[in-house]
Structure formats: structure tokens, C-alpha cells
Enzyme design. Structure first.
Site, PDB file in Angstrom:
ATOM      1  N   SER A   1       0.963  -1.102   0.139  1.00 39.20           N
ATOM      2  CA  SER A   1       0.072   0.102   0.142  1.00 39.20           C
ATOM      3  C   SER A   1       0.618   1.231  -0.059  1.00 39.20           C
ATOM      4  CB  SER A   1      -1.045  -0.133   1.154  1.00 39.20           C
ATOM      5  OG  SER A   1      -2.147   0.592   1.015  1.00 39.20           O
TER       6      SER A   1
ATOM      7  N   ASP B   1     -10.141  -6.218  -3.158  1.00 43.19           N
ATOM      8  CA  ASP B   1      -9.524  -4.981  -2.563  1.00 43.19           C
ATOM      9  C   ASP B   1     -10.642  -3.581  -2.558  1.00 43.19           C
ATOM     10  OD1 ASP B   1      -8.350  -2.815  -1.412  1.00 43.19           O
ATOM     11  OD2 ASP B   1      -6.498  -3.609  -2.072  1.00 43.19           O
TER      12      ASP B   1
ATOM     13  N   HIS C   1      -7.700  -6.045   0.797  1.00 43.48           N
ATOM     14  CA  HIS C   1      -6.361  -5.199   0.744  1.00 43.48           C
ATOM     15  C   HIS C   1      -5.141  -5.737   1.915  1.00 43.48           C
ATOM     16  CE1 HIS C   1      -4.561  -1.441   0.171  1.00 43.48           C
ATOM     17  NE2 HIS C   1      -4.147  -1.239   1.338  1.00 43.48           N
TER      18      HIS C   1
HETATM   19  N1  TYC Z   1      -2.853   3.359   1.261  1.00 43.68           N
HETATM   20  C1  TYC Z   1      -3.630   2.851   2.749  1.00 43.68           C
HETATM   21  C2  TYC Z   1      -2.321   2.035   3.279  1.00 43.68           C
HETATM   22  O1  TYC Z   1      -1.147   2.176   3.159  1.00 43.68           O
HETATM   23  C3  TYC Z   1      -4.784   2.076   2.670  1.00 43.68           C
HETATM   24  C4  TYC Z   1      -5.766   2.677   1.932  1.00 43.68           C
HETATM   25  C5  TYC Z   1      -6.088   3.072   0.755  1.00 43.68           C
HETATM   26  C6  TYC Z   1      -6.545   3.463   2.860  1.00 43.68           C
HETATM   27  C7  TYC Z   1      -6.904   3.682   0.091  1.00 43.68           C
HETATM   28  C8  TYC Z   1      -7.548   4.186   2.388  1.00 43.68           C
HETATM   29  O2  TYC Z   1      -9.087   4.931   0.451  1.00 43.68           O
HETATM   30  C9  TYC Z   1      -7.861   4.104   0.830  1.00 43.68           C
HETATM   31  N2  TYC Z   1      -2.605   0.850   3.923  1.00 43.68           N
END
Ligand code: TYC
Length: 254
Positions: free
Chosen positions: A102, A207, A235
């Protein structure tokens, strides 16, 4: 055994966990508000310790790398990328692979693009190189941490206390939303052509946070990349499906 330590890098005492004796060094990079402890338990426990030396870090302002308090200047991903590379150099790893989840995936993409001579292979999952209008909606939906599921919220509140967690989450939403004001919502798309190492992009078909188009975009713009879909993955696919994740990643790395 897994060791836990801090080392001073770029003026900050960065916390990391380390395990394994293999010749192949890998750095695990956690997501937003993430840490080695919260994000990588199954990797630190079960990845092959004969083949790999595994380091998992807490970026500045996250996990046990506090102080400083986390902030999100426009170059926060570049700052994390510099800290991550400098950490591995401070630990005397000459060349290493990056496994980024992420936000940690975004950091890994930038580090690989900027330091091609240092990075052996790259694995990213749940990552994105641009911010779309759809993403903005998704970010704003998680701004208020009282709406997070109990399962994800509880470990965060134990790590940070309610106030730091709530404030930093809001600051993150503001921080990542800054990219939507840039042309094409660019975070690091301009750097993708500079990534020369073999790259493994993993994405969860279910996800709910990061739409699949981001994984496809990365695959299209990173020359030596392979895209692997885990249809049932969300995710947190490396936690929920740790055994399969570890297996496919180890096969790619070896
Ligand atoms: N990028 C975040 C992470 O590092 C996760 C995330 C992605 C949160 C998208 C909200 O809308 C979102 N885990």
C-alpha cells in the site's frame, strides 16, 4: 528469533525488526500508520530464514519510530523512500529487495526508481502511482476512525492511543489528497519508467480500498513487471492469505 532495534538515520531513531540469516536481504515496508509489528507478523515468522535476511521498518512517525510526530509534507513518500534506503545502508546491506504494502508500496516504487543500483527485486501490493477522484472518495470514507472496523482499529489504538491515531489518520487523508491537485493525480507515475529491476505486482480482486486499475497501471508502466491477482484477496491479502502470499513472493525472489 526476531530482534527489535533502533538506529539513527537522517536525524531520526528508526525502529525495525530483523530475522533470518540468508544472503538475500529484503526490506518490508508497511502501509499508512503501519509498523513492522502490526503489518508483517506472518512474514517475519514464516518467510524462509535460510534464504533471506528480513528487515521490517517503522517509517518516521509510525509504530515505534516516534518521535517525531508524523506529518505529511508534499514529499512525504520521497522522504520515506530516502529513510528506507538509508536505513538499509546503515545496516550495511549493499543490495536488497523491497516488499511494500500500500503506502509502503508507493515508497518502494520511488526507492527502486531512484536507486536502481541498490535494489535487486521489487514486490508491491495494494499500491498506486496516481490518485483518482474515486480514490479521494475512498480516502474521505476512512478519515473518521470511529467508522473503521473494530478489527483494524483496535491494534492501531493500542499502538498509538486514540488521539494520535485519529489525528494522524486525518493528516494522512489530507496528505494523500494533495496529489489529486497535481496533473493526472500524479504521485510517482513519472518515476515508473526508471524502475529497471524485476517487479512483482500483487493485487487482491476484492480490495475495497485500492481499485484494480492501479495494479494494471503499474504493470503497464513498469517494464520488467509481472502482475499476479489473488481473486479472493482484499487489501490485507498478505495477512489473510499469508501462506500463499509468502510462497509466491519467495518464488519470485529466488
Ligand atoms: N494506502 C493505505 C495503506 O497504506 C490504505 C488505503 C487505501 C486507505 C485507500 C484508504 O481509501 C484508502 N494501507
Amino acid at each position: 528469533s526476531i530482534t527489535s532495534a533502533k538506529i539513527k538515520v537522517n536525524g531520526v531513531h528508526l525502529h525495525y525488526q530483523q530475522t533470518g540469516q540468508g544472503d538475500h536481504a529484503v526490506l518490508l515496508l508497511p502501509g499508512m500508520l503501519g509498523s513492522s509489528q502490526s503489518d508483517f507478523g506472518p512474514q517475519l515468522k514464516s518467510m524462509n530464514k535460510q534464504l533471506f535476511t528480513i528487515v521490517a521498518w517503522d517509517p518516521r512517525g509510525y509504530g515505534h519510530s516516534i518521535p517525531p510526530v508524523r506529518d505529511f509534507p508534499p514529499d512525504f513518500f520521497e522522504r520515506d523512500a530516502r529513510d528506507a534506503v538509508d536505513l538499509m545502508q546503515a545496516l550495511k546491506f549493499k543490495k536488497f529487495s523491497l516488499l511494500g504494502w500500500s503506502d509502503g508500496g508507493i515508497t518502494a516504487l520511488i526507492a527502486a526508481a531512484k536507486h536502481p543500483a541498490l535494489i535487486y527485486k521489487l514486490v508491491v501490493w495494494g499500491a498506486n502511482a496516481v490518485v483518482t477522484q474515486e480514490d479521494l472518495k475512498l480516502y474521505n470514507a476512512i478519515r473518521d476512525v470511529s467508522k473503521w472496523s473494530e478489527k483494524v482499529r483496535k491494534p492501531m489504538e493500542e499502538m498509538y492511543g486514540h488521539e494520535y491515531f485519529a489525528k494522524t489518520c486525518e493528516a494522512w487523508v489530507d496528505g494523500i489528497s494533495q496529489f489529486a491537485d497535481k496533473a493526472d493525480g500524479n504521485i510517482c507515475q513519472h518515476l515508473l519508467p526508471h524502475i529497471k529491476c524485476p517487479t512483482f505486482i500483487i493485487h487482491g480482486g476484492k480490495d475495497p480500498l485500492v481499485p484494480q486499475l492501479h495494479a494494471e497501471y503499474l504493470h503497464k508502466h513498469i517494464k520488467e513487471s509481472r502482475l499476479f491477482l489473488m481473486p479472493e484477496g482484499k487489501h490485507n491479502l498478505h495477512l489473510r492469505f499469508a501462506e500463499e502470499f509468502n510462497k509466491v513472493v519467495e518464488n519470485f525472489l529466488r
